[in-house]
Structures are given as C-alpha cells and as structure tokens.
Design a protein around this motif. Structure first.
Motif, PDB file in Angstrom:
ATOM      1  N   ASP A 433      -8.245   1.849   0.776  1.00  0.00           N
ATOM      2  CA  ASP A 433      -7.295   2.387   1.749  1.00  0.00           C
ATOM      3  C   ASP A 433      -6.127   3.081   1.062  1.00  0.00           C
ATOM      4  O   ASP A 433      -5.626   4.102   1.554  1.00  0.00           O
ATOM      5  CB  ASP A 433      -6.778   1.259   2.649  1.00  0.00           C
ATOM      6  N   VAL A 434      -5.693   2.524  -0.075  1.00  0.00           N
ATOM      7  CA  VAL A 434      -4.588   3.157  -0.806  1.00  0.00           C
ATOM      8  C   VAL A 434      -4.988   4.557  -1.258  1.00  0.00           C
ATOM      9  O   VAL A 434      -4.238   5.536  -1.080  1.00  0.00           O
ATOM     10  CB  VAL A 434      -4.175   2.293  -2.019  1.00  0.00           C
ATOM     11  N   SER A 435      -6.178   4.685  -1.837  1.00  0.00           N
ATOM     12  CA  SER A 435      -6.655   6.003  -2.278  1.00  0.00           C
ATOM     13  C   SER A 435      -6.819   6.958  -1.096  1.00  0.00           C
ATOM     14  O   SER A 435      -6.530   8.153  -1.207  1.00  0.00           O
ATOM     15  CB  SER A 435      -7.994   5.852  -3.006  1.00  0.00           C
ATOM     16  N   PHE A 436      -7.294   6.427   0.019  1.00  0.00           N
ATOM     17  CA  PHE A 436      -7.497   7.249   1.213  1.00  0.00           C
ATOM     18  C   PHE A 436      -6.205   7.937   1.630  1.00  0.00           C
ATOM     19  O   PHE A 436      -6.173   9.152   1.867  1.00  0.00           O
ATOM     20  CB  PHE A 436      -8.028   6.364   2.340  1.00  0.00           C
ATOM     21  N   TRP A 437      -5.113   7.186   1.705  1.00  0.00           N
ATOM     22  CA  TRP A 437      -3.850   7.764   2.156  1.00  0.00           C
ATOM     23  C   TRP A 437      -3.151   8.580   1.075  1.00  0.00           C
ATOM     24  O   TRP A 437      -2.457   9.558   1.369  1.00  0.00           O
ATOM     25  CB  TRP A 437      -2.933   6.672   2.699  1.00  0.00           C
ATOM     26  N   LEU A 438      -3.358   8.220  -0.205  1.00  0.00           N
ATOM     27  CA  LEU A 438      -2.779   9.028  -1.280  1.00  0.00           C
ATOM     28  C   LEU A 438      -3.403  10.423  -1.315  1.00  0.00           C
ATOM     29  O   LEU A 438      -2.715  11.397  -1.662  1.00  0.00           O
ATOM     30  CB  LEU A 438      -2.982   8.335  -2.623  1.00  0.00           C
ATOM     31  N   MET A 439      -4.667  10.532  -0.953  1.00  0.00           N
ATOM     32  CA  MET A 439      -5.307  11.852  -0.879  1.00  0.00           C
ATOM     33  C   MET A 439      -4.595  12.744   0.136  1.00  0.00           C
ATOM     34  O   MET A 439      -4.406  13.948  -0.097  1.00  0.00           O
ATOM     35  CB  MET A 439      -6.777  11.699  -0.492  1.00  0.00           C
ATOM     36  N   HIS A 440      -4.169  12.160   1.250  1.00  0.00           N
ATOM     37  CA  HIS A 440      -3.470  12.925   2.276  1.00  0.00           C
ATOM     38  C   HIS A 440      -2.112  13.417   1.765  1.00  0.00           C
ATOM     39  O   HIS A 440      -1.737  14.582   1.969  1.00  0.00           O
ATOM     40  CB  HIS A 440      -3.278  12.072   3.524  1.00  0.00           C
ATOM     41  N   SER A 441      -1.367  12.539   1.113  1.00  0.00           N
ATOM     42  CA  SER A 441      -0.051  12.922   0.598  1.00  0.00           C
ATOM     43  C   SER A 441      -0.159  13.992  -0.479  1.00  0.00           C
ATOM     44  O   SER A 441       0.603  14.972  -0.489  1.00  0.00           O
ATOM     45  CB  SER A 441       0.678  11.701   0.031  1.00  0.00           C
TER      46      SER A 441
END
Length: 473
Positions: A433-441
């Motif tokens: 989940d951390v990687s998922f949202w970091l991709m968006h940022s």
C-alpha cells in the motif's frame, strides 16, 4: 466563442457589455452553474456507487449472466488492463468508464462547432444522459446505459465553453467565473454520494434512479435559462468556401504554436491529476478495507468519503478564489499556467498522507480517518487550482475558431488520467500500500516540474501581457 453564422460575412459576437448581471457576473453564469450542478449530482452520485455495485452485485455469477453485452465489455477491459479477479475487473471497468467520460467531449465539441451549435448539442446530450441514468436502474441494461451516458456527457461538455463565451477575452472575471462554475459541481458532490449511496444500501437501483432524477432537473434548468446564454449557432446552406472565408479564418503562426502547446500540456496535466482521479476508483476499494469506518458507533459507508471530499473541496474552492482575489489587489497576478503548476505541486503531497497512514497502520481497518482527511484537504487545495484555473487557461489561450474543441481537449487530460488509474487500481493487493500511494505522489511531482518549466519558458504563448515586473507592496 464565435459561432458559425455563414449567412453574413460579419457576425456580432455575444457581448458581455449587453448582459444582465447578478452578483457581479452575467445571469448566464448562474444558469450554467446550476445546470452543471445537477449534471454533477447525477454523475457523482452514480460514480460513488459504481465500483462497489460492480464488485458486490453485478459481477457476481448470480447477476452477471443477465447483463446484455457484459461479455464483450469484459473482453475489452481484459485486453486493456489484464485484471485479475472480480475486484480488479470492477476497478478496471470503472477506470475505463471514467476515462471515456473525458474523451467524448471531443465529439461534442465537433458537433457544437460544425454541425448543431452549442445549445442544441448540449440539449441532446442532456436527454441522452437522462435516459442513461434511468437505464442504470436495471441490471440487464447496464452496458447500454454506459453507452448513453458517455454519448450524453460528451455532448454536454459544451457547457464549459459557454461559460467562457459570457466574458470578453480580457475580462479578469473569466478565471473567477470558472471557479464559481466548479462550485456547482462541488456542492453536488457533497449531497449526491450520501443520498445515492444511502438509497443504494436499501436497493442498488434506487441510487441510480436518484441520479437520473437529478439529471432530469438539470435538463429543465437549462431549457428555462437558455435566453441568458450565448445564441446558438445557425447553420444554413452555403458553399464550403464561404464558411472558410468568413467563419473560419486561417490561424496565425502564434495561434498555431499556442494550440500545439495546449495539446502537449494535456498528457502532463493527466499525470498531475492522478491523485485526484483515484478517488472514485481504487481509493474507495482501498478505503473500505483499510480505514477505520466506525464513527461514534456508526458504520460509515466508504462512499461517504466522496461527500466529505465534496464538502472540503467546496471550502477549498472558496478559499482559493478569495486568496487569488486578495493577492491580485496587492501584487501582480500570477499567470494561469503558474497557478496550475503550483496547484499540481501541492496536490502531489496528498497521497503521501495515505502512504504514511499505510506505513503506520498496515493492518485491515486500522488506518485512521485523519489520514484520509489530510489527503482530501491537500488534494482539494491543489485540485481547486489546477482544474478550474486550467479550464480558464485553455478557454483564454485557445484560438477563437478552435475554442470549443480545445476546451474539450482540456478534458482529455482526465481521460488519460483515468486510463492510468484503471491500471493502477488493479495493482491493489499486488504491491504494498505504501508503494501504491507513493507512485501517485511521484507522478504528480514530475508533472508539477514540467508545468513550472512551461510557465517560465512559454509565457508569451500561455500568458501574453502578464506583468513581469517585481512585486510592489
């Protein structure tokens, strides 16, 4: 915008000086804002329950067999996204639908500019949308309903161009008008997801029916308020040479460069919009599994987060509008492209809040809603700047003869953004989940840098005449 009026070699434009005003703006702005508000009510109410409806109901074996055309739709989505499992298929269908919402205005722009005129095109679109929403009230007609909705939304996209046509090109109120216009959508987002989702908890199709009634009201508002809007185009039988000579003057070199640059900006804006575009797709599916949705002993439906976002975005839009008005009184106003770049930069920090929440509380239903609140506040401040002001940028900078089409092209950035979201959302559960949202940022930060470069390098094309002198207290 200049309409096609080939019967006369000279056409008097819709003059802002002749319009009746209400609260400092033409009455037509309030007609369009109210119309768009009801369109938004129908659309956002439907979107708030679409991914959940697909996951929990329509794609279940007991119901999917009765849906006309579902097999070909799933085959198309599989070819594009290769989703694995019902949840991924639901996210992919939702992402593709949300993407196509923002591609079909190109068709509407062509029809408005070259065939029917803006008003008739919008009316036809509103009728198709109303029919589409009511068809969503039945399982069997789901795919047919999506087709009606997409066609109608494309034709109704000319509302945005009509906002710009209410103002002279050098009228500073144009940027404010688009932010006021967007508030109609934001207010709709506060009300419609709660109402439609609450009805959907009783019976899924009641939620879609409520959305259809909202669209019907929007159609009536537009019909009643047409007299305050720019006159529709009148097409008459004339030789094509007359159209080219009198109605479609050749673009100047400067106009060609500006039009090309606006088209180049579309994919950049698409990447910058990724954090906001995720809200109606993967964010809902992720939030249902990870947020603590118990509030004061009440199990909050995850779709209520859409209404929360609507409330926050409305406040942010008011504050952003107030801030830039105050700023312009004391200092030289920033160009629209500079504001868009700044808004994209701010919005990039929103998904970081969700990444932090996932890192601190990685288990199911452990992430505090305060992380979600922080995400919505940061995202909505940024989006209040880069969407409404970006629309004003395209409306102002686009050559007059291509205005409706290029304003429709602005919506293409949300088409591309939602195409990306449709794929990103299928990664839920497959990466952390951390990687998922970091991709968006990370994606939004890259877009902000490119937009900032364009604000400096192409000022003469995107913001001609803007002050470059130092600020004066």
């Amino acid at each position: 915008m200049t309409e096609i009026l080939p019967a006369s070699p000279t056409v008097e434009p819709f003059s802002a000086a002749k319009q009746r005003e209400l609260w400092g703006h033409p009455v037509g702005l309030w007609v369009l804002t109210l119309t768009e508000g009801w369109v938004g009510f129908s659309l956002y109410g439907m979107q708030a329950i679409l991914a959940l409806y697909l996951t929990d109901h329509l794609l279940q074996p007991a119901y999917s067999g009765a849906v006309v055309g579902l097999g070909p739709l799933e085959a198309l989505v599989s070819a594009i996204y290769a989703p694995v499992g019902p949840r991924a298929m639901s996210a992919a269908i939702t992402g593709l639908f949300l993407a196509l919402i923002y591609a079909t205005p190109l068709l509407g722009g062509f029809l408005a500019d070259r065939v029917l005129g803006q008003t008739r095109t919008i009316l036809l679109g509103a009728i198709l949308m109303t029919a589409g929403h009511f068809l969503m009230s039945f399982d069997w007609s789901f795919v047919l309903a999506l087709g009606f909705l997409l066609a109608g939304l494309g034709m109704a996209g000319g509302l945005r161009a009509q906002v710009g046509a209410l103002y002279e090109l050098d009228d500073r109120r144009r940027s404010d008008a688009y932010q006021i216009y967007m508030m109609g959508l934001q207010v709709a987002v506060i009300v419609s997801p709660v109402l439609c989702a609450s009805l959907a908890q009783i019976e899924w199709h009641w939620g879609f029916l409520a959305a259809g009634l909202g669209m019907l009201i929007g159609l009536v508002v537009y019909l009643v308020g047409r007299r305050w809007l720019p006159a529709p185009a009148v097409l008459q039988s004339v030789a094509p040479a007359a159209l080219t000579k009198h109605a479609r003057p050749a673009l100047t070199s400067q106009e060609k460069k500006t039009a090309l640059l606006l088209l180049v900006l579309v994919p950049v804006l698409a990447v910058g919009a990724i954090p906001n575009s995720e809200i109606f797709d993967g964010y809902l599916l992720w939030g249902r599994e990870h947020f603590q949705l118990h509030l004061l002993g009440y199990e909050m439906p995850v779709s209520d987060l859409i209404s929360l976002d609507g409330f926050i975005s409305t406040l942010c839009a008011v504050l952003v509008l107030w801030f830039w008005n105050i700023y312009a009184r004391r200092r030289p106003d920033l160009s629209e492209i500079s504001k868009v770049a700044l808004g994209t930069f701010i919005g990039a920090f929103g998904p970081l809040m969700l990444a932090l929440g996932s890192w601190v509380s990685p288990g199911p239903h452990e992430v505090s809603l305060f992380w979600g609140l922080a995400f919505h506040i940061i995202n909505d401040i940024g989006f209040s700047m880069n969407y409404a002001i970006g629309m004003a940028l395209f409306s102002r900078a686009a050559p007059v003869s291509l205005n409706t089409i290029l304003v429709a092209c602005f919506s293409l950035h949300l088409f591309l953004s939602n195409l990306l979201i449709g794929k990103l959302a299928t990664l839920l559960g497959r990466i952390s989940d951390v990687s998922f949202w970091l991709m968006h940022s990370g994606a939004a930060l890259v877009a902000a840098v490119i937009l900032g470069f364009c604000a400096v390098r192409f000022r003469d094309l995107l913001a001609p005449g803007k002050e470059t002198a130092p600020s004066v207290p």
